[in-house]
Every structure is written in C-alpha cells, then in structure tokens.
Design an enzyme around this catalytic site. Structure first.
Site, PDB file in Angstrom:
ATOM      1  N   VAL A  23       4.532  -5.568  -4.667  1.00 27.53           N
ATOM      2  CA  VAL A  23       5.775  -5.697  -3.588  1.00 27.53           C
ATOM      3  C   VAL A  23       5.852  -6.720  -2.735  1.00 27.53           C
ATOM      4  O   VAL A  23       4.547  -7.321  -2.577  1.00 27.53           O
ATOM      5  CB  VAL A  23       5.563  -4.401  -2.521  1.00 27.53           C
ATOM      6  CG1 VAL A  23       6.478  -4.192  -1.387  1.00 27.53           C
ATOM      7  CG2 VAL A  23       5.532  -2.959  -3.251  1.00 27.53           C
ATOM      8  N   HIS A  74       0.934  -1.346  -0.091  1.00 30.38           N
ATOM      9  CA  HIS A  74      -0.003   0.106  -0.040  1.00 30.38           C
ATOM     10  C   HIS A  74       0.666   1.221   0.091  1.00 30.38           C
ATOM     11  O   HIS A  74       0.484   2.188  -0.683  1.00 30.38           O
ATOM     12  CB  HIS A  74      -0.621   0.002   1.318  1.00 30.38           C
ATOM     13  CG  HIS A  74      -1.905  -1.037   1.245  1.00 30.38           C
ATOM     14  ND1 HIS A  74      -1.759  -1.855   2.366  1.00 30.38           N
ATOM     15  CD2 HIS A  74      -2.808  -1.290   0.732  1.00 30.38           C
ATOM     16  CE1 HIS A  74      -2.785  -2.682   2.315  1.00 30.38           C
ATOM     17  NE2 HIS A  74      -3.412  -2.619   1.188  1.00 30.38           N
ATOM     18  N   SER A  88      -2.452  -7.992   3.290  1.00 34.12           N
ATOM     19  CA  SER A  88      -3.056  -7.837   4.690  1.00 34.12           C
ATOM     20  C   SER A  88      -3.280  -9.167   5.334  1.00 34.12           C
ATOM     21  O   SER A  88      -3.465  -9.287   6.340  1.00 34.12           O
ATOM     22  CB  SER A  88      -4.198  -6.917   4.512  1.00 34.12           C
ATOM     23  OG  SER A  88      -4.208  -5.412   3.956  1.00 34.12           O
TER      24      SER A  88
HETATM   25  P1  AMP Z   1      -6.379  -3.861  -0.436  1.00 29.46           P
HETATM   26  O1  AMP Z   1      -6.410  -3.160   0.909  1.00 29.46           O
HETATM   27  O2  AMP Z   1      -5.976  -5.268  -0.258  1.00 29.46           O
HETATM   28  O3  AMP Z   1      -7.863  -3.850  -1.026  1.00 29.46           O
HETATM   29  O4  AMP Z   1      -5.433  -3.126  -1.549  1.00 29.46           O
HETATM   30  C1  AMP Z   1      -5.720  -1.970  -1.793  1.00 29.46           C
HETATM   31  C2  AMP Z   1      -4.644  -1.721  -2.786  1.00 29.46           C
HETATM   32  O5  AMP Z   1      -3.313  -1.851  -2.785  1.00 29.46           O
HETATM   33  C3  AMP Z   1      -5.081  -2.402  -4.314  1.00 29.46           C
HETATM   34  O6  AMP Z   1      -4.988  -1.593  -5.254  1.00 29.46           O
HETATM   35  C4  AMP Z   1      -3.938  -3.642  -4.042  1.00 29.46           C
HETATM   36  O7  AMP Z   1      -3.691  -3.856  -5.660  1.00 29.46           O
HETATM   37  C5  AMP Z   1      -2.845  -2.725  -3.782  1.00 29.46           C
HETATM   38  N1  AMP Z   1      -1.838  -3.856  -3.128  1.00 29.46           N
HETATM   39  C6  AMP Z   1      -2.226  -4.801  -2.474  1.00 29.46           C
HETATM   40  N2  AMP Z   1      -1.084  -5.654  -1.959  1.00 29.46           N
HETATM   41  C7  AMP Z   1      -0.104  -4.968  -2.809  1.00 29.46           C
HETATM   42  C8  AMP Z   1       1.339  -5.375  -3.000  1.00 29.46           C
HETATM   43  N3  AMP Z   1       1.916  -6.630  -2.246  1.00 29.46           N
HETATM   44  N4  AMP Z   1       2.000  -4.522  -3.754  1.00 29.46           N
HETATM   45  C9  AMP Z   1       1.581  -3.268  -4.470  1.00 29.46           C
HETATM   46  N5  AMP Z   1       0.200  -3.112  -4.224  1.00 29.46           N
HETATM   47  C10 AMP Z   1      -0.602  -3.934  -3.330  1.00 29.46           C
END
Ligand code: AMP
Length: 284
Positions: A174, A35, A184
C-alpha cells in the site's frame, strides 16, 4: 476485541477455537493503511483474526532504532477494534524472551544477502519471532506484506522447511498517493525528505517500464538507472539496489520473463525499502 498481554494466556485461548479458522497478522505496531490492508484480507478469509503488536528486540542491531521505534499502543488498539480484530496480542519482551532464552531460527542463504548483508542477525531475529508467534497462535493463514520482499521469502521458506501447518498469504504494498510505500518509519522523515523519497517508487516504475518496453534488460544498466534517480533525493544514501530472481533472490544479469528490482535507501537517519516485480507478457 480481546487485548492479551500474556504469551501463556494467548496460547491457551488460541487452542480453544472450536474449529474456527484463524487469520494472523504479525506486526510491530504503529499501524498504518498497509497493516490495515492485511487485517482486512485476514478478516474476509477467516472466522477469527488475531493481530500481534511486538517490537521485536531480536531483529534490531545494537545501533538500530529499537528504542525510538514508535509505540502508539492505544491508537493501534483503536484501529484494530475498528477493523474487526478478535484478538490483539501485545506481549512484553521479557515474556517472549525470558531469562535463559537460547533458541533461534535461521533461514540460511536467504538471510545474509540484500537487507541481511547490512543488518547482520536481522532475519534470524525475524524468523525466530515469527516462528514463536506462529507456535503461540497456531493460525490457518498468516498475512505478510510484499513490501518486505526478502522477509516474505524467508518466512515462506521457514514454514516449508519446518513443516509448519500455516499458509503464508503475501499481500500487495500500500502506497501514499506519491507512490512512497507506507511504513511505520515514514514518520521519522521531514516533509522535504518524504517528498523526495517518492522518487524511489518512481525509479522502480520507470525501470520496470524500461524492461517491459524492451528498452533495457541488462541488470547493470537498470541498477545504474535506479541509482541515478535515487541519488537525486536530498540526503539519500543507497544501501543496495539489485535485480534478483524472484524465488532464490540471487542476482541476475539479464532480465528474462520475471525478476524483482529491490532496494534499500537511507534518507537522513531513516532506512526505507521498496521493490517491484517485473513480469513480461512474453512469459505467458
Ligand atoms: P511491520 O510492522 O513493519 O513489521 O510490518 C508488519 C507487516 O505489515 C509485514 O508483513 C509488512 O510487510 C506489512 N507491511 C508493512 N508496510 C506495508 C505496506 N505499505 N503495504 C502492505 N503491507 C505492509
């Protein structure tokens, strides 16, 4: 950093930006370095940065982990403040979906395959909440992770189809030093499961190398190879492994110049997704 809980207040504030550009990062919180990489990119490309923290009930199925999804609010706020975020938007579910709520956004076709096949309604919930968040914040750019490969495609399609005036910026995944994509949900993995789950990224890289070294181009063989490696993870249950067209997400039988290998795996009770894009030098 302003912490905003009310939809109406956020919308009012976003309308008074005095010509300043806004980068927006939608999240469900429990922020990690993935994030933060999106937030950093938004910080470098915009005058102002808004982050939303909203565990969206509309994208969880009835037997999924909505209740147990982590919500470390104070830590998320601290991380955002340290990352130079201007607006930290954390609305209540009842404010986003008040009584009588009845409008949903659906990107047909793309939503019912891959993750959508085993999570019916998931992408309808995702598209709906992102459409609402984009309407509330009216950003110039929205930053999404390629880790959620299908999600980026669906949101990009939605923005094009509905003529939403925002640029979608897709950011690289990442990973932990082991290769495991940060998520998460990784905190639900035991130390042993976490170590085992690193095989997913290893399998993706191995299969990409098979394709790039021209040892294999047949999707069926690539999928078999992925499955063989992934089933070595203790307690792993494969949801899907697919080799798909990077635009349509349709399965392809022989890899040409570019393709994506995508997969979802349940390790214990935790569902992990990952992908890799394979681009042959031949295509250039
Ligand atoms: P989430 O909180 O899981 O809904 O993710 C929020 C945003 O963070 C989304 O656009 C995800 O694709 C991005 N995201 C989650 N994990 C990663 C990661 N490991 N690397 C890059 N972006 C991420």
């Amino acid at each position: 950093m302003k912490i905003i809980r009310s939809v109406a207040q956020m919308q009012k504030m976003m309308m008074r930006r005095a010509g300043k550009s806004l980068g927006f990062v939608p999240t469900m919180g429990a922020l990690h370095a993935g994030h933060l990489s999106l937030i950093r990119r938004a910080r470098t490309e915009n005058d102002l940065v808004a982050v939303s923290i909203f565990v969206n009930p509309a994208q969880f199925g009835p037997r999924e982990d909505y209740q147990r999804y982590p919500r470390p609010f104070a830590q998320d706020a601290r991380l955002c403040r340290a990352a130079g975020v201007d607006y930290f938007f954390a609305p209540a579910a009842a404010d986003m979906y008040p009584d009588g709520y009845a409008t949903y956004t659906e990107v047909t076709h793309l939503s019912n395959v891959l993750c959508g096949a085993s999570r019916p309604g998931h992408f309808r919930g995702v598209a709906t909440v992102v459409a609402k968040l984009l309407n509330i914040t009216a950003p110039d750019r929205a930053y999404l992770g390629i880790k959620d490969y299908q999600q980026v495609h669906i949101i990009s399609r939605m923005v094009r189809d509905l003529n939403m005036p925002v640029k979608i910026v897709a950011c690289p995944t990442v990973r932990e030093p082991s290769g495991l994509a940060l998520s998460s949900r990784n905190q639900f993995l035991s130390a042993e499961q976490k170590a085992g789950s690193a095989v997913i990224a290893r399998a993706l890289h191995h299969c990409r190398d098979l394709i790039l070294s021209k040892k294999q181009r047949k999707s069926r063989e690539i999928i078999q190879c992925m499955k063989r490696m992934i089933t070595s993870i203790p307690g792993a249950k494969i949801d899907y492994v697919a080799v798909v067209d990077c635009q349509t997400l349709d399965p392809i039988t022989v890899v040409g110049s570019v393709a994506a290998i995508v997969c979802a795996v349940r390790v214990g009770t935790t569902r992990l997704i990952d992908n890799i894009v394979v681009r042959s030098a031949v295509s250039r």
